[in-house]
Design a protein around this motif. Sequence first.
Motif, PDB file in Angstrom:
ATOM      1  N   ASP A 305       0.829  -1.213   0.000  1.00 33.75           N
ATOM      2  CA  ASP A 305       0.000   0.000   0.000  1.00 33.75           C
ATOM      3  C   ASP A 305       0.864   1.264   0.000  1.00 33.75           C
ATOM      4  OD1 ASP A 305      -2.081  -1.713  -0.025  1.00 33.75           O
ATOM      5  OD2 ASP A 305      -2.842  -1.246   1.977  1.00 33.75           O
ATOM      6  N   LEU A 306       2.011   1.194   0.686  1.00 32.56           N
ATOM      7  CA  LEU A 306       2.926   2.351   0.655  1.00 32.56           C
ATOM      8  C   LEU A 306       3.467   2.543  -0.757  1.00 32.56           C
ATOM      9  CD1 LEU A 306       4.891   1.687   3.985  1.00 32.56           C
ATOM     10  CD2 LEU A 306       3.266   3.564   3.571  1.00 32.56           C
ATOM     11  N   ALA A 307       3.764   1.431  -1.438  1.00 31.54           N
ATOM     12  CA  ALA A 307       4.320   1.522  -2.793  1.00 31.54           C
ATOM     13  C   ALA A 307       3.309   2.119  -3.781  1.00 31.54           C
ATOM     14  CB  ALA A 307       4.774   0.142  -3.277  1.00 31.54           C
ATOM     15  N   VAL A 308       2.021   1.843  -3.561  1.00 30.48           N
ATOM     16  CA  VAL A 308       1.005   2.474  -4.415  1.00 30.48           C
ATOM     17  C   VAL A 308       1.025   3.984  -4.187  1.00 30.48           C
ATOM     18  CG1 VAL A 308      -1.490   2.646  -4.869  1.00 30.48           C
ATOM     19  CG2 VAL A 308      -0.464   0.401  -4.464  1.00 30.48           C
ATOM     20  N   GLY A 309       1.355   4.379  -2.944  1.00 31.01           N
ATOM     21  CA  GLY A 309       1.333   5.807  -2.579  1.00 31.01           C
ATOM     22  C   GLY A 309       2.540   6.598  -3.018  1.00 31.01           C
ATOM     23  N   ASP A 314      10.415   8.099  -0.828  1.00 30.07           N
ATOM     24  CA  ASP A 314       9.510   8.904   0.009  1.00 30.07           C
ATOM     25  C   ASP A 314       9.509   8.419   1.455  1.00 30.07           C
ATOM     26  OD1 ASP A 314       8.829  10.210  -2.261  1.00 30.07           O
ATOM     27  OD2 ASP A 314       6.688   9.678  -2.238  1.00 30.07           O
ATOM     28  N   TYR A 315       9.967   7.177   1.660  1.00 34.89           N
ATOM     29  CA  TYR A 315       9.888   6.587   3.001  1.00 34.89           C
ATOM     30  C   TYR A 315      11.260   6.363   3.636  1.00 34.89           C
ATOM     31  CZ  TYR A 315       5.359   5.630   0.908  1.00 34.89           C
ATOM     32  OH  TYR A 315       4.162   5.768   0.258  1.00 34.89           O
ATOM     33  N   ASN A 329       7.099   3.599  10.831  1.00 32.33           N
ATOM     34  CA  ASN A 329       7.110   5.061  10.769  1.00 32.33           C
ATOM     35  C   ASN A 329       6.242   5.564   9.606  1.00 32.33           C
ATOM     36  OD1 ASN A 329       7.978   7.539  11.561  1.00 32.33           O
ATOM     37  ND2 ASN A 329       9.800   7.529  10.216  1.00 32.33           N
ATOM     38  N   ALA A 330       6.402   4.912   8.445  1.00 33.52           N
ATOM     39  CA  ALA A 330       5.642   5.336   7.262  1.00 33.52           C
ATOM     40  C   ALA A 330       4.147   5.088   7.466  1.00 33.52           C
ATOM     41  CB  ALA A 330       6.142   4.573   6.033  1.00 33.52           C
ATOM     42  N   VAL A 331       3.808   3.960   8.112  1.00 32.92           N
ATOM     43  CA  VAL A 331       2.392   3.656   8.369  1.00 32.92           C
ATOM     44  C   VAL A 331       1.816   4.708   9.321  1.00 32.92           C
ATOM     45  CG1 VAL A 331       0.847   1.999   9.524  1.00 32.92           C
ATOM     46  CG2 VAL A 331       2.558   1.175   7.900  1.00 32.92           C
ATOM     47  N   ALA A 332       2.593   5.037  10.356  1.00 36.73           N
ATOM     48  CA  ALA A 332       2.103   6.021  11.335  1.00 36.73           C
ATOM     49  C   ALA A 332       1.867   7.382  10.678  1.00 36.73           C
ATOM     50  CB  ALA A 332       3.102   6.142  12.482  1.00 36.73           C
ATOM     51  N   LYS A 333       2.716   7.740   9.729  1.00 40.56           N
ATOM     52  CA  LYS A 333       2.602   9.059   9.092  1.00 40.56           C
ATOM     53  C   LYS A 333       1.516   9.096   8.016  1.00 40.56           C
ATOM     54  CE  LYS A 333       7.211  11.052   9.451  1.00 40.56           C
ATOM     55  NZ  LYS A 333       8.497  10.852   8.798  1.00 40.56           N
ATOM     56  N   SER A 334       1.166   7.910   7.497  1.00 45.66           N
ATOM     57  CA  SER A 334       0.239   7.870   6.369  1.00 45.66           C
ATOM     58  C   SER A 334      -1.142   8.390   6.771  1.00 45.66           C
ATOM     59  CB  SER A 334       0.125   6.429   5.861  1.00 45.66           C
ATOM     60  OG  SER A 334      -0.929   6.340   4.958  1.00 45.66           O
ATOM     61  N   THR A 336      -3.691   7.436   5.125  1.00 44.34           N
ATOM     62  CA  THR A 336      -4.637   6.510   4.490  1.00 44.34           C
ATOM     63  C   THR A 336      -5.196   5.459   5.450  1.00 44.34           C
ATOM     64  OG1 THR A 336      -2.861   5.020   3.816  1.00 44.34           O
ATOM     65  CG2 THR A 336      -3.436   6.754   2.268  1.00 44.34           C
ATOM     66  N   LYS A 337      -4.769   5.525   6.709  1.00 44.52           N
ATOM     67  CA  LYS A 337      -5.289   4.653   7.781  1.00 44.52           C
ATOM     68  C   LYS A 337      -4.981   3.166   7.575  1.00 44.52           C
ATOM     69  CE  LYS A 337      -8.599   8.074   9.160  1.00 44.52           C
ATOM     70  NZ  LYS A 337      -9.907   8.485   9.548  1.00 44.52           N
ATOM     71  N   ILE A 338      -3.939   2.879   6.824  1.00 43.69           N
ATOM     72  CA  ILE A 338      -3.522   1.489   6.656  1.00 43.69           C
ATOM     73  C   ILE A 338      -2.828   1.001   7.922  1.00 43.69           C
ATOM     74  CG2 ILE A 338      -3.275   1.566   4.141  1.00 43.69           C
ATOM     75  CD1 ILE A 338      -0.197   1.833   4.620  1.00 43.69           C
ATOM     76  N   GLY A 339      -2.651  -0.327   8.042  1.00 47.36           N
ATOM     77  CA  GLY A 339      -1.883  -0.895   9.149  1.00 47.36           C
ATOM     78  C   GLY A 339      -0.672  -1.629   8.598  1.00 47.36           C
ATOM     79  N   ARG A 340      -0.019  -2.434   9.453  1.00 48.24           N
ATOM     80  CA  ARG A 340       1.072  -3.277   8.944  1.00 48.24           C
ATOM     81  C   ARG A 340       0.506  -4.301   7.964  1.00 48.24           C
ATOM     82  NH1 ARG A 340       6.573  -3.082  10.767  1.00 48.24           N
ATOM     83  NH2 ARG A 340       6.782  -4.838   9.354  1.00 48.24           N
ATOM     84  N   TRP A 341      -0.727  -4.727   8.222  1.00 51.28           N
ATOM     85  CA  TRP A 341      -1.493  -5.508   7.270  1.00 51.28           C
ATOM     86  C   TRP A 341      -2.861  -4.840   7.155  1.00 51.28           C
ATOM     87  CZ3 TRP A 341       0.895  -9.268   4.565  1.00 51.28           C
ATOM     88  CH2 TRP A 341       2.065  -9.819   5.104  1.00 51.28           C
ATOM     89  N   SER A 342      -3.375  -4.760   5.948  1.00 48.74           N
ATOM     90  CA  SER A 342      -4.694  -4.157   5.762  1.00 48.74           C
ATOM     91  C   SER A 342      -5.561  -5.130   4.973  1.00 48.74           C
ATOM     92  CB  SER A 342      -4.586  -2.828   5.020  1.00 48.74           C
ATOM     93  OG  SER A 342      -3.666  -1.995   5.697  1.00 48.74           O
TER      94      SER A 342
END
Length: 558
Positions: A305-309, A314-315, A329-334, A336-342
């Motif tokens: 999901d980060l790679a789509v973003g 960027d990370y 860190n990237a998930v926390a900053k996103s 898009t409300k994703i998690g380590r797994w979504s």
Amino acid sequence: MSFSAELKNCALPPHHTQDTLGAAFTELRALLGPENVEIVSTASLDDKSYYDPPKTHDPFHILGQDELVASAVLRPGSTEDVQAIVKLANKHRLPIWPTSIGRNFGYGGAAPRVRGSAVVDLGARMNKVLDLNEPNAFALIEPGVTFLGLYEEIQRRGMKLWVDSPDLGGGSVLGNTLDRGVGYTPYGDHFGTHCGMEVVLPNGEVVRTGMGALPDKNQPTGSANTWQLFPYGFGPFHDGIFTQSNYGIVTKMGVWLMPDPGGYQAFMISFQKDEDLHPAIEIIRPLRIAGILQNTPSIRSATLDLAVGGPRKDYSLTGKPLTSAEIDNAVAKSTTKIGRWSFYGALYGPEAVRDVFWAAIKGAFSKIPGATFHFPSDVPPEKSVLHIREGTLRGLPTFTELEWTNFVPNGSAFFFSPISPVSGDHADRQYKLAKDRCDEFGFDYIGTFTVGMRELHHIVCLVFDRTNEEEKKRAYKMLNLMVQDCADAGYGEYRTHLALMDQIAGTYNWNDNALMKLNETLKDALDPNGIMAPGKSGVWPQAYREVKKRVVSGTSKI
Ligand code: ADP
């Protein structure tokens, strides 16, 4: 350019000289018209893009760019043209490789397994929706009908029918079904929802499967009006042998379409810890088998999901695969409300029906501490995978997911796709196996688990720089090891890129290779000259078995 100059840079298939190949092309040009027989120069291969895919070679080449390459691209306009091509191929012992659109990206695109095969580009001129039936919810299509094309035709006619699209909507419905691809609505099993085929056999004869074998001169197709309604017909059921195979060229196919369910809601459930994969999968299994999870859902790694973003830079600026801390860190900053797994799923039907399903799903996943529940309306659309999936899970063909291939410069995709039971232990084992190899070889683990009725398709989305020869070699070596790792642990791949076909076929070797013996028996009976897609799925015809060693993965130039 003169004919002999055109032939000069052309990849010669096994058993051919420039003269014999030239003789075949001369007859093919007389048959199809010169404009429909394009001779391919290996000196000017262009990787182009998903939007304008090359028919000549694999644009995401993990081997050399000119290894898996065609000698010519042929564009038939009808089933009769396809029959005539097949007959000429037999006469000239010319290997041919059918492709519908050639957007089979990550699995080889339009490229042939044997260098110098003539690619039969069925989608170029055979691209009509032949029938679209709203009350019985089916279509009859030609090879060049894309998911987007079928969707648009349904909209144009104002019908309340849905298409089931894979992640990217530009491929053909027929080609994806033949490669046993999946989508994400309740009709996600594409082979399971096809109905009836028309197939040109390697001897040029044309057959119709199922009820298509029953003639009815009063129907526009000339076959019974149940061709697209009842898949099995009478006698042996053959459709499966025309998938992932080299036993025929499919020129028409029926596909069942989902009636608009009268209501829809996509959702995302985000899990905060890497370890949450295990309990999430344990919760998914009973819900999926019971049909409470109505569609083919998927649970995706944060890296996907980060790679789509955005690109990796960027990370992290290290230029190396993301560390666990960087991912957190990237998930926390996103935003898009994703998690380590979504986990991405959807509810189908009127609101009252959806409410019941949602209560059951939310109740079950709430047992995982920290799980959060989201609808698209709660999440800002920018870079949001949930917003993309909102379209995909209702069959809207999109192209946005292509973005993740830009995670690294000159990004190219390669899918590695083992199957496992739907269990937390197996998901963990699969994940660890892939992640350990990615760490060892210096690649990001990017992956998704797509949930079938009783199995997980673990799709490892390897992204590499196709201009970096060292990186490609490293990636290929890693993939070879992963095939063996998986086989040793009892996992086999459901589909593959050309470059791994032989190795993967070799792992399906129960009872002294009984399955391959059957495949070869069928191959030799149907295709004694071995002209049809030799080497596809590791199945080689008699005429190629001695040269097989020279055309195996990585050394396809002979
Ligand atoms: P897409 O249409 O999704 O771009 P491709 O055209 O690349 O997919 O085809 C996917 C796979 O199916 C390839 O392995 C290809 O050889 C095979 N294939 C595609 N079309 C046909 C066909 N009409 N008959 C037989 N095999 C086909």
